[in-house]
Design an enzyme around this catalytic site. Structure first.
Site, short mmCIF file in Angstrom:
data_model
loop_
_atom_site.label_atom_id
_atom_site.label_comp_id
_atom_site.label_asym_id
_atom_site.label_seq_id
_atom_site.Cartn_x
_atom_site.Cartn_y
_atom_site.Cartn_z
N CYS A 12 0.81 -1.22 0.00
CA CYS A 12 0.00 0.00 0.00
C CYS A 12 0.84 1.27 0.00
O CYS A 12 0.31 2.36 -0.18
CB CYS A 12 -0.95 -0.01 1.19
N LYS A 15 0.58 3.48 -3.21
CA LYS A 15 -0.62 4.23 -3.55
C LYS A 15 -0.27 5.63 -4.05
O LYS A 15 0.76 6.20 -3.68
CB LYS A 15 -1.53 4.38 -2.32
N ASP A 48 -14.52 6.96 1.60
CA ASP A 48 -14.67 5.81 2.50
C ASP A 48 -14.01 4.57 1.90
O ASP A 48 -13.49 4.59 0.78
CB ASP A 48 -16.16 5.57 2.78
N ASP A 49 -14.04 3.47 2.65
CA ASP A 49 -13.28 2.29 2.27
C ASP A 49 -13.89 1.50 1.11
O ASP A 49 -13.18 0.76 0.43
CB ASP A 49 -13.12 1.37 3.48
N ASP A 66 -8.83 -3.79 -4.59
CA ASP A 66 -7.53 -3.40 -4.05
C ASP A 66 -6.46 -4.34 -4.59
O ASP A 66 -6.65 -5.56 -4.56
CB ASP A 66 -7.54 -3.43 -2.52
N ASP A 89 -11.52 -3.93 3.36
CA ASP A 89 -12.42 -2.83 3.04
C ASP A 89 -13.87 -3.18 3.35
O ASP A 89 -14.65 -2.32 3.77
CB ASP A 89 -12.29 -2.45 1.57
N GLY A 137 -11.72 -13.67 -12.65
CA GLY A 137 -10.97 -12.43 -12.48
C GLY A 137 -10.45 -11.92 -13.80
O GLY A 137 -11.00 -12.21 -14.86
N HIS A 138 -9.34 -11.20 -13.73
CA HIS A 138 -8.76 -10.59 -14.93
C HIS A 138 -7.25 -10.55 -14.78
O HIS A 138 -6.73 -10.30 -13.69
CB HIS A 138 -9.32 -9.17 -15.12
#
Length: 328
Positions: A12, A15, A48-49, A66, A89, A137-138
């Site tokens: 993180c 970010k 917010d999360d 995320d 989150d 997913g991707h």
């Protein structure tokens, strides 16, 4: 092979800095969709999360995504950490995860797919522990490896945890120790493994989130890339209050202070401190402690406006004063 050497940032801490992100989002507001199937309860306004939509039969749908670059060299552990971080989150909103999908960027000509398989296996293990389906997913070819999840959860719309619901007089509870950013940076530079940090990052925030909802709490956020001070600043600002931090009550991981002393401070941590500095009364707090309080966490704990047994109270919310954050 050390995965952390294939990424410029880590976890993180990579970010986009909070101040720059707010400039990008300023005035962006999404237009109201025509014929929407639900009511938007939580959107962009307070950062917010997760996003929350109320649908029929009294259910709230919680949605988040995320992903990040490697924070540790072990691919299985990286997958576990990234999945726990994404699921956090949902817990921070008072929800429980229902289904996740993988998000994978991979340098296919540089790193073997066997390593990617271990990353995905780690993510699947944590999703299973959380009782969350993981399907599909991707994936994209990318010079820098990245992994995470897009997660959909459910919650009671009348019992959401929101970062704008803080009230003066409420204590502040933190559910995981700080120092993950500086220890992860030390790991990246030296290769030292910090088992306690890995345990903390892979620990789900499920129990803490559930306890908060059951105790009637209404305000929370999780502590990740913007550090404790950054996320607390967002919470206090959105709630129209100030926040007092009892510096001596904040828990830290073993070795965190030594990592700061020896210079293993991520750039993201320094940017976090610069961002909150104009809004903070630091008192007599020394520079090392300021950095730890702003340290960019990966898969950190929940910050709750209220008490949850078994976790330390680190301060309180007070009526809005001259400074939004006050360190004592």
């Amino acid at each position: 092979m050390r995965l952390t050497q294939y990424a410029q940032g880590g976890g993180c801490a990579c970010k986009i800095p909070p101040g720059e992100l707010e400039e990008v989002l300023a005035g962006l507001g999404a237009p109201a969709p025509r014929g929407a199937a639900g009511e938007l309860l939580v959107g962009l306004e307070t950062g917010d999360d997760a996003a929350v939509v109320r649908i029929e039969h009294g259910t709230a749908v919680v949605a988040t995504a995320d992903f990040f670059t490697p924070v540790v060299d072990d691919p299985y552990d990286w997958g576990r950490i990234a999945a726990a971080n994404a699921l956090s989150d949902v817990y921070a909103m008072g929800g429980r995860p229902l289904i996740g999908v993988n998000l994978l960027s991979w340098p296919r000509d540089v790193l073997p797919y066997e390593v990617a398989r271990e990353v995905l296996r780690g993510g699947a293990a944590v999703a299973a522990e959380a009782g969350c389906h993981l399907a599909g997913g991707h994936s994209v070819n990318d010079p820098e490896p990245k992994y995470g999840l897009a997660v959909t959860g459910i919650a009671d719309p009348e019992r959401l945890l929101r970062n704008e619901a803080g009230e003066a007089g409420r204590p502040l509870t933190l559910t995981k120790p700080l120092g993950l950013g500086v220890l992860n940076n030390r790991h990246k530079v030296t290769g030292e493994v910090f088992a306690e940090a890995v345990e903390v990052m892979t620990r789900l925030n499920a129990e803490a989130g559930r306890a908060a909802v059951e105790a009637g709490l209404r305000c929370a956020t999780d502590v990740t890339g913007f550090g404790l001070l950054g996320h607390l600043y967002k919470l206090a600002r959105a709630s129209g209050v100030s926040a007092v931090v009892d510096v001596a009550a904040v828990p830290y991981l073993a070795g965190a202070r030594e990592a700061v002393r020896d210079g293993y401070v991520p750039g993201g941590t320094r940017r976090n401190l610069d961002w909150v500095a104009p809004h903070t009364d630091f008192g007599r707090t020394d520079e090392a402690t300021r950095l730890l309080l702003a340290d960019a966490q990966t898969s950190g704990g929940l910050l709750l406006a209220g008490e949850v047994p078994g976790h330390p109270v680190i301060g309180e919310l007070v009526p809005r004063g001259e400074s939004v954050l006050i360190l004592r």
